[in-house]
Design a protein around this motif. Structure first.
Motif, short mmCIF file in Angstrom:
data_model
loop_
_atom_site.label_atom_id
_atom_site.label_comp_id
_atom_site.label_asym_id
_atom_site.label_seq_id
_atom_site.Cartn_x
_atom_site.Cartn_y
_atom_site.Cartn_z
N ASP A 122 0.82 -1.21 0.00
CA ASP A 122 0.00 0.00 0.00
C ASP A 122 0.86 1.26 0.00
OD1 ASP A 122 -2.67 0.79 -0.21
OD2 ASP A 122 -2.74 1.41 1.89
N LEU A 123 2.11 1.14 0.45
CA LEU A 123 3.02 2.28 0.40
C LEU A 123 3.74 2.37 -0.95
CD1 LEU A 123 4.61 2.16 3.98
CD2 LEU A 123 2.87 3.75 3.12
N GLY A 124 3.50 1.41 -1.81
CA GLY A 124 4.09 1.45 -3.14
C GLY A 124 5.37 0.65 -3.29
N TYR A 125 5.75 -0.13 -2.28
CA TYR A 125 6.95 -0.95 -2.36
C TYR A 125 6.56 -2.38 -2.76
CZ TYR A 125 9.02 2.86 0.33
OH TYR A 125 9.45 4.09 0.76
N SER A 126 7.11 -2.85 -3.87
CA SER A 126 6.78 -4.20 -4.32
C SER A 126 7.93 -4.75 -5.14
CB SER A 126 5.49 -4.20 -5.15
OG SER A 126 5.75 -3.76 -6.48
N ALA A 127 7.83 -6.05 -5.44
CA ALA A 127 8.84 -6.72 -6.27
C ALA A 127 8.50 -6.61 -7.74
CB ALA A 127 8.97 -8.18 -5.85
N GLY A 128 7.50 -5.81 -8.08
CA GLY A 128 7.11 -5.63 -9.47
C GLY A 128 5.90 -6.46 -9.83
N SER A 129 5.56 -6.48 -11.10
CA SER A 129 4.34 -7.14 -11.57
C SER A 129 4.57 -8.64 -11.75
CB SER A 129 3.87 -6.51 -12.88
OG SER A 129 4.91 -6.58 -13.84
N GLN A 130 4.87 -9.32 -10.64
CA GLN A 130 5.06 -10.77 -10.64
C GLN A 130 3.94 -11.36 -9.79
OE1 GLN A 130 9.41 -11.70 -9.97
NE2 GLN A 130 9.39 -9.56 -9.42
N GLU A 131 2.94 -11.92 -10.44
CA GLU A 131 1.71 -12.29 -9.75
C GLU A 131 1.98 -13.19 -8.56
OE1 GLU A 131 -2.88 -12.98 -11.04
OE2 GLU A 131 -1.30 -13.78 -12.33
N TYR A 132 1.41 -12.79 -7.41
CA TYR A 132 1.52 -13.47 -6.11
C TYR A 132 2.94 -13.38 -5.54
CZ TYR A 132 -2.67 -15.67 -8.10
OH TYR A 132 -3.86 -15.90 -8.72
N ARG A 133 3.84 -12.66 -6.20
CA ARG A 133 5.20 -12.47 -5.68
C ARG A 133 5.50 -10.98 -5.51
NH1 ARG A 133 10.06 -14.83 -8.43
NH2 ARG A 133 9.11 -14.10 -10.35
N GLU A 134 4.46 -10.19 -5.29
CA GLU A 134 4.68 -8.74 -5.23
C GLU A 134 5.33 -8.30 -3.91
OE1 GLU A 134 1.02 -9.37 -7.88
OE2 GLU A 134 1.75 -10.15 -5.96
N TRP A 135 5.24 -9.11 -2.87
CA TRP A 135 5.90 -8.73 -1.62
C TRP A 135 7.40 -8.57 -1.84
CZ3 TRP A 135 3.62 -12.82 2.33
CH2 TRP A 135 2.28 -12.48 2.61
N PRO A 136 8.03 -7.57 -1.24
CA PRO A 136 9.50 -7.46 -1.29
C PRO A 136 10.15 -8.75 -0.78
CG PRO A 136 8.55 -5.43 -0.44
CD PRO A 136 7.42 -6.41 -0.55
N TRP A 137 11.33 -9.07 -1.29
CA TRP A 137 11.94 -10.38 -1.05
C TRP A 137 12.18 -10.65 0.43
CZ3 TRP A 137 16.59 -11.03 1.40
CH2 TRP A 137 17.41 -9.90 1.52
N ALA A 138 12.50 -9.61 1.21
CA ALA A 138 12.75 -9.83 2.65
C ALA A 138 11.49 -10.32 3.35
CB ALA A 138 13.26 -8.55 3.29
N ILE A 139 10.33 -9.83 2.93
CA ILE A 139 9.07 -10.26 3.54
C ILE A 139 8.74 -11.69 3.11
CG2 ILE A 139 6.58 -9.79 3.64
CD1 ILE A 139 7.26 -6.82 3.27
N ARG A 140 9.08 -12.03 1.87
CA ARG A 140 8.85 -13.40 1.43
C ARG A 140 9.75 -14.39 2.18
NH1 ARG A 140 9.98 -13.60 -4.28
NH2 ARG A 140 10.51 -11.40 -4.37
N LEU A 141 10.91 -13.92 2.64
CA LEU A 141 11.76 -14.77 3.47
C LEU A 141 11.09 -15.10 4.80
CD1 LEU A 141 15.41 -13.40 3.04
CD2 LEU A 141 14.55 -15.65 2.40
N ILE A 142 10.35 -14.14 5.35
CA ILE A 142 9.61 -14.40 6.60
C ILE A 142 8.55 -15.46 6.36
CG2 ILE A 142 8.14 -13.38 8.38
CD1 ILE A 142 9.46 -10.69 7.79
N PHE A 143 7.85 -15.37 5.24
CA PHE A 143 6.85 -16.38 4.92
C PHE A 143 7.50 -17.74 4.73
CE2 PHE A 143 4.02 -18.75 2.10
CZ PHE A 143 2.80 -18.58 2.73
N LEU A 144 8.66 -17.78 4.08
CA LEU A 144 9.38 -19.04 3.90
C LEU A 144 9.78 -19.63 5.25
CD1 LEU A 144 10.71 -21.14 2.08
CD2 LEU A 144 12.70 -19.63 1.91
N ALA A 145 10.18 -18.78 6.19
CA ALA A 145 10.52 -19.25 7.53
C ALA A 145 9.29 -19.86 8.21
CB ALA A 145 11.08 -18.11 8.37
#
Length: 470
Positions: A122-145
């Motif tokens: 919502d603040l405009g920070y994303s990994a780009g137009s990659q469907e279901y992978r828009e979260w920045p990579w550091a946040i996706r690491l938390i999900f992976l954990a």
């Protein structure tokens, strides 16, 4: 003998005191994410009919759409299914949960990832137009954990089972958490995340999120819940195992069918189409297994809303997946690709299959964990508003999307396709509103099953699924 029975009863009560709060916590937080995700979805639906609705950079379509999809998939569905898995796995193994502490740590990690991802988008920070992978990579690491913690906990529980065989539900549940950990790791590694490599990984991740994470956990829950509701064994254990392995063989590569006519290698696109057709084997095999388990007992649907939710989920599984196979053909992609038809299809599978199955599982199992049940009126309102709303939603976008694609194929101006689909977008909003209202009723039902003082008591003891299937 009496001492042994008393000790077993005391042990069961201790296990219940540990497992019930975990199940409740996952269910409650998942429900909150469902309300947020679908509330955002309503805003998006009405932006099609009134583009100026909800002005401001925080409410732009480009920010709200990934919030809606990611909160639905990784907030609502992931938490709901993991919560159910933490109930099903110990019960079907006949042992306590490996670690309640790990379950709570996983809950925190899942919610931290979903909250941080929502705020970032919502603040405009994303990994780009990659469907279901828009979260920045550091946040996706938390999900992976969170996935890793969950996998460790469930595998540890199954390793301590009191029988030699692993019950069918746990094949699917453990397979789901392991596969999700693998494809989530692949989607984060940076070495091939550019050019066509990024396109291929996008197809790999977004399709496997549905077929190798949500689908296995949902099917695992059904293999436990359906025999329990019907008090009869699953029709065929062997057919369930066959569907498990064929799903693993055919599904991982088919995400490339989202990029037909793209610069991806033609052989990869063709292989994805062939494997999409092959997916009819596990889909029809699994669906047949469930429907034959219900054979002769369909009259029970009129007396059991959990069974009605599950029946709709099974129908959604076979219809949505079969539709996906036909959608993979190049001749039909020419009409439907990039149109609103694909949005209707995604809701048929995630909503018509996964959501309805989750609700059936929750309504069947959460009362067993808490000793409380929702009222019949709440169950009825939730079911019928969700069924009617999703039917209107999917049908309107399927028809409108087909008209949209035909307009493009006939070379009409793009704005003409917008005019032609306008009325169908209105019906999309109507259907979505009914769906959202049903979620509010569901939240009330969850409160009653979890904390409601006026909830109806039900027996706490749950017969292990393998006993039901014996």
């Amino acid at each position: 003998m009496q001492t042994s029975v008393a000790a077993h009863s005391s042990s069961s009560e201790d296990e219940h005191r540990v497992q019930a709060p975990v199940f409740v916590a996952y269910t409650v937080t998942a429900t909150l994410w469902l309300l947020l995700a679908t509330g955002v979805g309503i805003v998006l639906a009405y932006k099609f009919g009134a583009p100026d609705f909800g002005p401001g950079e925080w409410l732009t379509f480009g920010r709200l759409r990934p919030i809606h999809t990611n909160a639905t998939l990784f907030g609502w569905a992931s938490l709901a299914l993991v919560g159910i898995a933490y109930y099903v796995t110990p019960r079907s193994c006949g042992v306590p949960l490996y670690s309640a502490r790990l379950a709570w740590i996983g809950l925190i990690l899942f919610n931290v990832a979903a909250l941080a991802g929502t705020i970032a988008l919502d603040l405009g920070y994303s990994a780009g137009s990659q469907e279901y992978r828009e979260w920045p990579w550091a946040i996706r690491l938390i999900f992976l954990a969170a996935l890793a913690v969950t996998a460790w906990n469930l595998i540890g529980t199954i390793a301590r089972r009191d029988t030699h065989d692993i019950y069918l539900s746990n094949w699917y549940i453990v397979g789901g958490v392991l596969w999700a950990s693998i494809f989530s790791l692949v989607a984060i590694l940076p070495w091939y995340q550019y050019g066509l490599g990024q396109v291929a990984v996008s197809g790999f991740f977004m399709h496997n999120a549905v077929g190798m994470w949500f689908t296995p956990l949902t099917l695992g829950m059904l293999y436990y819940t359906l025999p329990k509701l019907l008090s009869r064994p699953i029709y065929s254990y062997a057919l369930g195992v066959f569907a498990f392995w064929t799903n693993l063989v055919f599904y991982p590569i088919i995400g490339s069918h989202h990029f037909l006519f793209s610069p991806l290698p033609w052989w990869l696109q063709t292989t994805a189409i062939v494997f999409s057709v092959a997916m009819l084997v596990p889909v029809w095999g699994g669906s047949t297994n469930f429907l034959l388990t219900m054979r002769g007992r369909l009259r029970d649907l009129t007396h059991s809303y959990p069974l009605m939710f599950i029946f709709v989920g099974v129908v959604g599984y076979v219809v949505g997946s079969t539709q996906g196979t036909f959608e993979a053909f190049r001749s039909l992609q020419e009409v439907w690709h990039l149109t609103n038809f694909t949005v209707g299809h995604s809701h048929l599978t995630m909503y018509g299959f996964v959501n309805f199955a989750i609700w059936g599982g929750m309504y069947a199992l959460l009362p067993l964990a808490t000793g409380k049940a929702p009222g019949q009126l709440g169950l009825s309102l939730h079911f019928w508003m969700a069924v009617v709303g999703s039917f209107i939603y999917v049908i309107s976008l399927s028809i409108g999307g087909t008209i949209q694609g035909l307009d493009w194929m006939n070379g009409l101006p793009f704005i003409q396709s917008v005019v032609d689909i306008q009325s169908y977008w209105v019906w999309r909003g109507v259907g979505g509103s009914l769906m959202f209202l049903s979620h509010i009723v569901f939240a009330w039902n969850v409160w009653r099953m979890s904390f409601g003082p006026s909830a109806k008591a039900v027996p706490l003891a749950a017969v292990p699924a393998q006993g039901a299937a014996a």
